[in-house]
Design an enzyme around this catalytic site. Structure first.
Site, PDB file in Angstrom:
ATOM      1  N   ASN A  14       0.857  -1.234  -0.084  1.00 58.32           N
ATOM      2  CA  ASN A  14       0.089   0.202  -0.159  1.00 58.32           C
ATOM      3  C   ASN A  14       1.096   1.329   0.100  1.00 58.32           C
ATOM      4  O   ASN A  14       1.427   1.559   0.960  1.00 58.32           O
ATOM      5  CB  ASN A  14      -0.929  -0.128   1.290  1.00 58.32           C
ATOM      6  CG  ASN A  14      -1.681   1.109   1.112  1.00 58.32           C
ATOM      7  OD1 ASN A  14      -1.327   2.440   0.915  1.00 58.32           O
ATOM      8  ND2 ASN A  14      -3.013   1.020   1.895  1.00 58.32           N
ATOM      9  N   GLU A  41      -3.929   1.550  -2.869  1.00 62.99           N
ATOM     10  CA  GLU A  41      -4.101   3.029  -2.461  1.00 62.99           C
ATOM     11  C   GLU A  41      -3.160   3.943  -3.351  1.00 62.99           C
ATOM     12  O   GLU A  41      -2.435   4.864  -2.804  1.00 62.99           O
ATOM     13  CB  GLU A  41      -3.702   3.237  -0.989  1.00 62.99           C
ATOM     14  CG  GLU A  41      -4.824   4.569  -0.376  1.00 62.99           C
ATOM     15  CD  GLU A  41      -4.675   4.806   0.847  1.00 62.99           C
ATOM     16  OE1 GLU A  41      -5.381   5.434   1.497  1.00 62.99           O
ATOM     17  OE2 GLU A  41      -4.134   3.791   1.788  1.00 62.99           O
ATOM     18  N   TYR A 117      -7.681  -3.891  -2.450  1.00 65.26           N
ATOM     19  CA  TYR A 117      -7.613  -3.106  -1.559  1.00 65.26           C
ATOM     20  C   TYR A 117      -8.861  -2.871  -0.786  1.00 65.26           C
ATOM     21  O   TYR A 117      -9.978  -2.382  -1.285  1.00 65.26           O
ATOM     22  CB  TYR A 117      -7.262  -1.491  -2.052  1.00 65.26           C
ATOM     23  CG  TYR A 117      -7.302  -0.419  -0.994  1.00 65.26           C
ATOM     24  CD1 TYR A 117      -6.796  -0.619   0.149  1.00 65.26           C
ATOM     25  CD2 TYR A 117      -7.909   0.559  -1.506  1.00 65.26           C
ATOM     26  CE1 TYR A 117      -6.785   0.452   0.994  1.00 65.26           C
ATOM     27  CE2 TYR A 117      -7.817   1.896  -0.768  1.00 65.26           C
ATOM     28  CZ  TYR A 117      -7.566   1.621   0.662  1.00 65.26           C
ATOM     29  OH  TYR A 117      -7.547   2.768   1.686  1.00 65.26           O
ATOM     30  N   ASP A 161      -3.890  -5.088   0.587  1.00 61.18           N
ATOM     31  CA  ASP A 161      -4.277  -4.524   1.823  1.00 61.18           C
ATOM     32  C   ASP A 161      -5.679  -4.748   2.089  1.00 61.18           C
ATOM     33  O   ASP A 161      -6.570  -4.379   1.450  1.00 61.18           O
ATOM     34  CB  ASP A 161      -4.116  -2.953   1.660  1.00 61.18           C
ATOM     35  CG  ASP A 161      -4.574  -2.197   3.086  1.00 61.18           C
ATOM     36  OD1 ASP A 161      -4.813  -2.828   4.037  1.00 61.18           O
ATOM     37  OD2 ASP A 161      -4.507  -0.851   3.026  1.00 61.18           O
ATOM     38  N   ASN A 163      -7.108  -4.828   4.971  1.00 62.80           N
ATOM     39  CA  ASN A 163      -7.670  -3.950   6.086  1.00 62.80           C
ATOM     40  C   ASN A 163      -8.062  -4.664   7.158  1.00 62.80           C
ATOM     41  O   ASN A 163      -9.186  -4.065   7.923  1.00 62.80           O
ATOM     42  CB  ASN A 163      -8.328  -2.672   5.587  1.00 62.80           C
ATOM     43  CG  ASN A 163      -7.868  -1.458   5.356  1.00 62.80           C
ATOM     44  OD1 ASN A 163      -6.968  -0.958   6.081  1.00 62.80           O
ATOM     45  ND2 ASN A 163      -7.916  -0.893   4.154  1.00 62.80           N
ATOM     46  N   ASP A 264       2.617   4.440   5.475  1.00 65.93           N
ATOM     47  CA  ASP A 264       2.531   3.956   6.803  1.00 65.93           C
ATOM     48  C   ASP A 264       1.895   2.228   6.805  1.00 65.93           C
ATOM     49  O   ASP A 264       2.356   1.951   7.690  1.00 65.93           O
ATOM     50  CB  ASP A 264       1.198   4.465   7.490  1.00 65.93           C
ATOM     51  CG  ASP A 264      -0.063   4.570   6.623  1.00 65.93           C
ATOM     52  OD1 ASP A 264       0.044   4.158   5.547  1.00 65.93           O
ATOM     53  OD2 ASP A 264      -0.955   4.923   7.115  1.00 65.93           O
ATOM     54  N   HIS A 265       2.281   1.695   5.589  1.00 64.56           N
ATOM     55  CA  HIS A 265       2.519   0.267   5.312  1.00 64.56           C
ATOM     56  C   HIS A 265       3.821   0.100   4.900  1.00 64.56           C
ATOM     57  O   HIS A 265       4.370   0.757   4.139  1.00 64.56           O
ATOM     58  CB  HIS A 265       1.314  -0.267   4.241  1.00 64.56           C
ATOM     59  CG  HIS A 265      -0.051  -0.109   4.537  1.00 64.56           C
ATOM     60  ND1 HIS A 265      -0.937  -0.939   5.109  1.00 64.56           N
ATOM     61  CD2 HIS A 265      -0.743   1.272   4.632  1.00 64.56           C
ATOM     62  CE1 HIS A 265      -1.952  -0.480   5.091  1.00 64.56           C
ATOM     63  NE2 HIS A 265      -1.874   0.702   5.033  1.00 64.56           N
TER      64      HIS A 265
END
Length: 274
Positions: A14, A41, A117, A161, A163, A264-265
C-alpha cells in the site's frame, strides 16, 4: 535472472499515493527485487500513473485501475499477463479496489493473481451508524459469495491491503483493539469466511506461525512508531492450497516504514518455487 532459477517473487505494498512516492519504487526494487509488484491506494487516475518510472525499473507489463485522490490498484510485472476484465465490480461502485490478472509463467502455465484494496471501514464499528463500515462488510460478503461459487482456488495468489488484522498476534493488543475497526470479531469472521471459501493458505503465517507478533502497518500518529511498535498486520499474501508446497521465502520489509516520506504500510514479499 531469478525466473531462470525457477522462482517467482511477488510483492504487495500500500504505497499511499504512487505519484507522491514513486521515487521509493526504486528503493523497493533495489531491496526486494520483486518479479511482480502489486500496489494499493495509488490515488491516481490511470492517465497520470508514472508509467515511465515503472518501465525504467524493468516492469514492461503493467495494469492500473485508479481514480483521482482515492483508492486505486496497480500490477507491475516482468512477466506478461492478461487482465481479468470479467471479474466483478464489488458493490457496483467502480471504486478501483481490485485488479486481477492471469500471469504467464515460464513453464507455459498461468498463475491467477488478484490485487485487493479492501475498504478501511471508517472509525465506528457499527453497520447502522457507519456507512463505511457497512460497505466494508458488504464488500467482503460479495467476494466470499463469489469465491464460494468458484470453489477452492487453484494455482492462484491473492495479495493486498485487506484492512483486517485477523489473529490476536496480528495486533499490538488484542484486548484493546477488539472494538477498533480492523480487528473486530465481525471483520475477522468475514475475512475468515473469505479465506475458507477459497481454501486459501496464509503465506506469511506459513513462515511466521502464531503466536509470534507480526505487523505491516504503523500509524502516522505515533511520534516514534518503532519505539511504541503499536502495529497491525493489514497486508496479506494468500496462495491456493496447491501452491503451499512451493512457498520458499517471505519478507515483511519493516525498514520501509522509516523511508523518508514513506507509507504507513510496509511491503510484503513472498517467493515461490515454480
Amino acid at each position: 535472472m531469478p525466473l531462470e532459477q525457477g522462482t517467482l517473487r511477488v510483492a504487495t505494498w500500500n504505497i499511499n499515493s504512487v505519484r507522491l512516492r514513486q521515487g521509493l519504487l526504486a528503493t523497493l526494487v533495489h531491496d526486494l527485487d520483486p518479479d511482480v509488484l502489486c500496489l494499493q491506494e495509488t490515488k491516481c487516475p490511470d492517465e497520470l500513473f508514472p508509467e515511465a518510472a515503472a518501465e525504467a525499473l524493468g516492469y514492461a507489463h503493467r495494469a492500473v485501475r485508479g481514480m483521482k485522490g482515492y483508492n486505486g490498484v496497480a500490477i507491475l510485472s516482468r512477466l506478461p499477463f492478461r487482465v481479468r476484465h470479467d471479474d466483478p465490480d464489488w458493490c457496483g461502485r467502480g471504486d478501483c479496489r481490485h485488479l486481477g490478472v492471469d500471469l504467464a509463467l515460464p513453464d507455459g502455465g498461468t498463475l491467477e493473481l488478484h490485487d485487493f484494496y479492501v475498504p478501511a471501514g471508517g472509525d465506528v464499528a457499527d453497520r447502522d451508524a457507519n456507512p463505511k463500515f457497512a460497505h466494508k462488510l458488504d464488500f467482503l460478503a460479495e467476494i466470499t459469495a463469489w469465491q464460494a461459487a468458484r470453489g477452492a482456488a487453484r494455482r492462484a495468489m491473492l495479495v493486498g491491503d485487506l484492512n483486517i488484522a485477523p489473529l490476536d498476534c496480528d495486533v499490538w493488543s488484542h484486548t484493546q483493539l477488539l472494538d477498533v475497526v480492523s480487528h473486530t470479531p465481525v471483520e475477522v469472521a468475514a475475512l475468515s469466511a473469505w479465506q475458507q471459501a477459497g481454501a486459501w493458505v496464509d503465506a506469511v503465517r506459513h513462515f511466521v506461525p502464531p503466536p509470534e507478533k507480526l505487523y505491516t502497518w504503523w500509524s502516522y500518529r505515533a511520534k516514534d512508531w518503532a519505539a511504541s511498535d503499536r502495529g497491525r498486520r493489514l497486508d496479506h499474501v494468500w496462495v491456493s492450497g496447491d501452491l503451499a508446497g512451493a512457498l520458499r521465502r517471505h519478507v515483511v520489509h519493516r525498514p520501509a516504514r522509516s523511508w523518508e516520506r514513506g507509507s504507513d504500510h510496509v511491503p510484503v514479499l513472498v517467493e515461490l518455487a515454480l
